[in-house]
Enzyme design. Structure first.
Site, PDB file in Angstrom:
ATOM      1  N   ARG A 123       0.814  -1.241   0.000  1.00 52.37           N
ATOM      2  CA  ARG A 123       0.000   0.000   0.000  1.00 52.37           C
ATOM      3  C   ARG A 123       0.838   1.278   0.000  1.00 52.37           C
ATOM      4  NH1 ARG A 123      -3.158  -3.302   3.308  1.00 52.37           N
ATOM      5  NH2 ARG A 123      -4.958  -4.037   2.122  1.00 52.37           N
ATOM      6  N   LYS A 145       4.962  11.877 -10.813  1.00 51.89           N
ATOM      7  CA  LYS A 145       4.213  11.063 -11.776  1.00 51.89           C
ATOM      8  C   LYS A 145       4.959   9.750 -11.954  1.00 51.89           C
ATOM      9  CE  LYS A 145       1.819  14.312 -14.814  1.00 51.89           C
ATOM     10  NZ  LYS A 145       1.731  14.770 -16.226  1.00 51.89           N
ATOM     11  N   GLU A 187      14.158  19.209 -22.621  1.00 53.58           N
ATOM     12  CA  GLU A 187      13.253  19.481 -21.484  1.00 53.58           C
ATOM     13  C   GLU A 187      13.712  20.738 -20.727  1.00 53.58           C
ATOM     14  OE1 GLU A 187      10.475  17.908 -21.401  1.00 53.58           O
ATOM     15  OE2 GLU A 187      10.739  15.791 -21.908  1.00 53.58           O
ATOM     16  N   LYS A 229      10.145  23.239 -12.083  1.00 56.74           N
ATOM     17  CA  LYS A 229       9.237  22.087 -11.979  1.00 56.74           C
ATOM     18  C   LYS A 229       8.560  22.071 -10.619  1.00 56.74           C
ATOM     19  CE  LYS A 229       7.787  17.795 -13.259  1.00 56.74           C
ATOM     20  NZ  LYS A 229       8.072  16.549 -13.939  1.00 56.74           N
ATOM     21  N   GLU A 239      -2.278  18.020 -11.944  1.00 49.84           N
ATOM     22  CA  GLU A 239      -2.500  18.491 -13.316  1.00 49.84           C
ATOM     23  C   GLU A 239      -3.953  18.845 -13.623  1.00 49.84           C
ATOM     24  OE1 GLU A 239      -0.025  16.511 -16.251  1.00 49.84           O
ATOM     25  OE2 GLU A 239      -1.387  17.134 -17.844  1.00 49.84           O
ATOM     26  N   ARG A 243      -0.295  22.686 -14.256  1.00 49.24           N
ATOM     27  CA  ARG A 243       0.762  21.701 -14.538  1.00 49.24           C
ATOM     28  C   ARG A 243       0.839  21.349 -16.020  1.00 49.24           C
ATOM     29  NH1 ARG A 243       2.735  16.464 -10.911  1.00 49.24           N
ATOM     30  NH2 ARG A 243       4.317  15.807 -12.387  1.00 49.24           N
ATOM     31  N   ASN A 247       3.635  20.420 -20.434  1.00 52.12           N
ATOM     32  CA  ASN A 247       3.458  19.660 -21.671  1.00 52.12           C
ATOM     33  C   ASN A 247       3.704  20.513 -22.914  1.00 52.12           C
ATOM     34  OD1 ASN A 247       2.775  17.256 -20.389  1.00 52.12           O
ATOM     35  ND2 ASN A 247       0.637  17.883 -20.182  1.00 52.12           N
ATOM     36  N   HIS A 250       4.567  19.053 -26.308  1.00 50.20           N
ATOM     37  CA  HIS A 250       4.343  17.615 -26.193  1.00 50.20           C
ATOM     38  C   HIS A 250       3.135  17.111 -26.984  1.00 50.20           C
ATOM     39  CE1 HIS A 250       7.442  17.795 -23.199  1.00 50.20           C
ATOM     40  NE2 HIS A 250       7.331  16.532 -22.892  1.00 50.20           N
ATOM     41  N   HIS A 254       4.439  14.078 -28.773  1.00 51.43           N
ATOM     42  CA  HIS A 254       4.017  12.693 -28.529  1.00 51.43           C
ATOM     43  C   HIS A 254       3.553  12.022 -29.812  1.00 51.43           C
ATOM     44  CE1 HIS A 254       3.300  13.353 -23.963  1.00 51.43           C
ATOM     45  NE2 HIS A 254       4.417  12.686 -24.154  1.00 51.43           N
ATOM     46  N   HIS A 266      12.375  10.866 -27.279  1.00 53.81           N
ATOM     47  CA  HIS A 266      11.357  11.761 -26.718  1.00 53.81           C
ATOM     48  C   HIS A 266      11.760  13.226 -26.880  1.00 53.81           C
ATOM     49  CE1 HIS A 266       8.150  13.144 -24.136  1.00 53.81           C
ATOM     50  NE2 HIS A 266       9.034  13.786 -23.388  1.00 53.81           N
TER      51      HIS A 266
HETATM   52  N1  LIG Z   1       7.337  10.986 -14.637  1.00 59.34           N
HETATM   53  C1  LIG Z   1       7.501  12.070 -15.367  1.00 59.34           C
HETATM   54  O1  LIG Z   1       7.100  13.173 -14.984  1.00 59.34           O
HETATM   55  C2  LIG Z   1       8.225  11.957 -16.665  1.00 59.34           C
HETATM   56  C3  LIG Z   1       8.672  13.111 -17.320  1.00 59.34           C
HETATM   57  C4  LIG Z   1       9.413  12.973 -18.502  1.00 59.34           C
HETATM   58  C5  LIG Z   1       9.676  11.700 -18.999  1.00 59.34           C
HETATM   59  N2  LIG Z   1       9.222  10.596 -18.335  1.00 59.34           N
HETATM   60  C6  LIG Z   1       9.521   9.237 -18.827  1.00 59.34           C
HETATM   61  O2  LIG Z   1      10.920   9.068 -18.828  1.00 59.34           O
HETATM   62  C7  LIG Z   1      11.277   8.118 -19.821  1.00 59.34           C
HETATM   63  C8  LIG Z   1      12.446   8.661 -20.611  1.00 59.34           C
HETATM   64  O3  LIG Z   1      13.488   8.953 -19.721  1.00 59.34           O
HETATM   65  P1  LIG Z   1      15.018   8.775 -20.126  1.00 59.34           P
HETATM   66  O4  LIG Z   1      15.281   9.471 -21.388  1.00 59.34           O
HETATM   67  O5  LIG Z   1      15.813   9.108 -18.932  1.00 59.34           O
HETATM   68  O6  LIG Z   1      15.040   7.227 -20.511  1.00 59.34           O
HETATM   69  P2  LIG Z   1      15.798   5.947 -19.955  1.00 59.34           P
HETATM   70  O7  LIG Z   1      15.612   5.763 -18.510  1.00 59.34           O
HETATM   71  O8  LIG Z   1      15.323   4.842 -20.829  1.00 59.34           O
HETATM   72  O9  LIG Z   1      17.331   6.260 -20.235  1.00 59.34           O
HETATM   73  C9  LIG Z   1      17.828   6.366 -21.542  1.00 59.34           C
HETATM   74  C10 LIG Z   1      18.986   5.377 -21.774  1.00 59.34           C
HETATM   75  O10 LIG Z   1      20.146   5.813 -21.062  1.00 59.34           O
HETATM   76  C11 LIG Z   1      20.652   4.775 -20.223  1.00 59.34           C
HETATM   77  N3  LIG Z   1      21.270   5.432 -19.081  1.00 59.34           N
HETATM   78  C12 LIG Z   1      20.639   6.061 -18.045  1.00 59.34           C
HETATM   79  N4  LIG Z   1      21.530   6.700 -17.272  1.00 59.34           N
HETATM   80  C13 LIG Z   1      22.752   6.482 -17.810  1.00 59.34           C
HETATM   81  C14 LIG Z   1      24.064   6.913 -17.458  1.00 59.34           C
HETATM   82  N5  LIG Z   1      24.279   7.765 -16.450  1.00 59.34           N
HETATM   83  N6  LIG Z   1      25.089   6.485 -18.218  1.00 59.34           N
HETATM   84  C15 LIG Z   1      24.868   5.678 -19.299  1.00 59.34           C
HETATM   85  N7  LIG Z   1      23.654   5.265 -19.687  1.00 59.34           N
HETATM   86  C16 LIG Z   1      22.607   5.662 -18.947  1.00 59.34           C
HETATM   87  C17 LIG Z   1      19.460   3.931 -19.942  1.00 59.34           C
HETATM   88  O11 LIG Z   1      19.826   2.616 -19.597  1.00 59.34           O
HETATM   89  C18 LIG Z   1      18.696   3.980 -21.273  1.00 59.34           C
HETATM   90  O12 LIG Z   1      19.245   3.070 -22.176  1.00 59.34           O
HETATM   91  C19 LIG Z   1      10.040   7.901 -20.664  1.00 59.34           C
HETATM   92  O13 LIG Z   1       9.485   6.645 -20.347  1.00 59.34           O
HETATM   93  C20 LIG Z   1       9.105   9.010 -20.246  1.00 59.34           C
HETATM   94  O14 LIG Z   1       7.746   8.656 -20.328  1.00 59.34           O
HETATM   95  C21 LIG Z   1       8.521  10.714 -17.189  1.00 59.34           C
HETATM   96 ZN   LIG Z   2       8.841  15.385 -21.968  1.00 59.89          ZN
END
Ligand SMILES: NC(=O)c1ccc[n+]([C@@H]2O[C@H](COP(=O)([O-])OP(=O)(O)OC[C@H]3O[C@@H](n4cnc5c(N)ncnc54)[C@H](O)[C@@H]3O)[C@@H](O)[C@H]2O)c1
Ligand SMILES: [Zn+2]
Length: 369
Positions: A123, A145, A187, A229, A239, A243, A247, A250, A254, A266
């Site tokens: 929980r 999120k 971003e 943020k 949101e 918030r 986006n 986006h 997206h 992304h």
């Molecule tokens: N929760 C939120 O508010 C929010 C906001 C923006 C994006 N997201 C989500 O985040 C995800 C994208 O995030 P991301 O781009 O960090 O993706 P990711 O976590 O997939 O990382 C990208 C790649 O880099 C590698 N990696 C990570 N750190 C590393 C490091 N220090 N050295 C070498 N390699 C490394 C990972 O293994 C992966 O292959 C999406 O799923 C998106 O929906 C969420």
């Molecule tokens: Zn984004």
């Protein structure tokens, strides 16, 4: 080292610290023990972060040997409910209880999966976010999120679950591959565009150092990003309205990301979406200067695309836009700018309806920018 306090008033007693610095990893467990002296830690990370040697730096002290789950393969392909189930099953099998504290070490994928697991295990148990990508340090680690994708759509299952603490160690970015590193900076551009013209100028003036991964500049970026943020999320954690400004870029972003079948990253897709929003702003008469030129110059310097690749089909992009979650009733809503640093507001709303025809014309132009 720099600390930012995030207070989420809508959730009683929720407040957490974002600590920003370099070479922080080795001290994090000790810091978290101050908050949770008797909790058992469980680490969630992924195969690439492991290869980069980051878990070893987190638990440098042998007494800190951590039970962990390594997400493999790394990245979006593992961001589904079965990964969350596997994590919860392993914790349960090993008798982790309500006194568990999850450490999420990695990019947004790890953070979203780990945050989701934390929010449902027994929980709800605390999660500490330790972001290691430009996306997660600028964006996903703060704000609460969490979620995973369904077979139909991105982030279909999820929760709001604020972290117990966030540690942004900019030295972890050193091992990130160049394409991921650059795309994630979009971003930061987005944050500057929606809230802070001075930040935009700071980015313009420091692009070379940012691309060279200069740690003191990266810490400044992290402070700007987390302040922006946090301020937005504090006012509107779920949101309801404000918030949505996060986006920016986006809606088209997206759609282009999905249409490319995730060949575009992304951040690359959001870069295209930001230019698209700029074209719509121009058509609506919201642009009175050459801001789109400045924005495009910055995105180009970051090596980001500023037009839709010609291999994508216009109709598919349009269909995906109208499926966007911000589409309410027959209206497609966009976050738009009045000027750099200021989002356009209409009747108290930050995401405003845009006529389908005008979107179509803008998408046409966006193929040829
Ligand atoms: N929760 C939120 O508010 C929010 C906001 C923006 C994006 N997201 C989500 O985040 C995800 C994208 O995030 P991301 O781009 O960090 O993706 P990711 O976590 O997939 O990382 C990208 C790649 O880099 C590698 N990696 C990570 N750190 C590393 C490091 N220090 N050295 C070498 N390699 C490394 C990972 O293994 C992966 O292959 C999406 O799923 C998106 O929906 C969420
Ligand atoms: Zn984004």
């Amino acid at each position: 080292m720099m600390q930012i306090q995030v207070k989420i008033p809508a959730i009683a007693g929720t407040s957490y610290t974002v600590t920003i610095g370099t070479d922080l990893l080795g001290g994090i467990i000790e810091d978290v023990r101050q908050i949770y002296p008797r909790h058992r830690f469980f680490l969630i990370t992924d195969a690439n972060v492991l290869t980069a040697g980051l878990p070893g730096r987190l638990a440098a002290d042998k007494s800190d040997e951590l039970m962990s789950f390594i997400i493999e393969p790394a990245g979006e392909v593992s961001k589904h409910i079965a990964t969350v189930t596997a994590i919860c099953e392993i914790m349960d099998k090993n008798a982790f209880g309500r006194d568990t504290c999850i450490l999420a070490l990695g990019g947004g994928t790890v953070g979203d999966i780990a945050g989701f697991a934390a929010s449902i295990f027994k929980r709800g148990v605390p999660v500490v976010q330790i972001p290691t990508t430009t996306v997660s340090q600028a964006d996903s680690a703060v704000g609460g999120k969490t979620g995973v994708d369904s077979t139909i759509s991105k982030n279909a299952f999820g929760t709001f679950w604020q972290p117990a603490a966030v540690f942004v160690d900019v030295s972890t970015l050193k091992t990130l591959d160049e394409r991921q590193y650059r795309a994630g900076l979009v971003e930061s551009v987005k944050h500057a565009l929606i809230r802070d013209a001075k930040y935009f100028e700071y980015l313009e003036q420091n692009l070379d150092k940012i691309l060279a991964r200069d740690e003191s500049i990266l810490q400044k970026l992290a402070v700007y990003n987390c302040r922006i943020k946090a301020a937005v999320v504090e006012q509107d954690p779920k949101e309801a309205n404000l918030r949505r400004i996060l986006n920016y870029g986006h809606t088209i972003g997206h759609a282009v990301e999905s249409a490319s079948n995730f060949k575009l990253l992304h951040g690359e897709s959001v870069a295209i979406g930001i230019v698209g929003a700029g074209i719509i702003e121009d058509k609506l008469g919201l642009v009175k200067d050459d801001r789109l030129g400045r924005i495009k110059a910055m995105l180009e310097k970051l090596g980001q695309p500023t037009s839709i690749p010609l291999y994508l089909a216009k109709q598919q992009v349009l269909t995906l836009i109208s499926h966007d979650k911000k589409a309410a009733g027959n209206e497609i809503r966009f976050v738009l700018l009045d000027k750099i640093g200021q989002v356009h507001e209409e009747k108290g709303k930050w995401a405003v309806p845009v006529a389908t025809e005008l979107i179509g014309e803008s998408i046409d132009l966006l193929f040829h920018e």
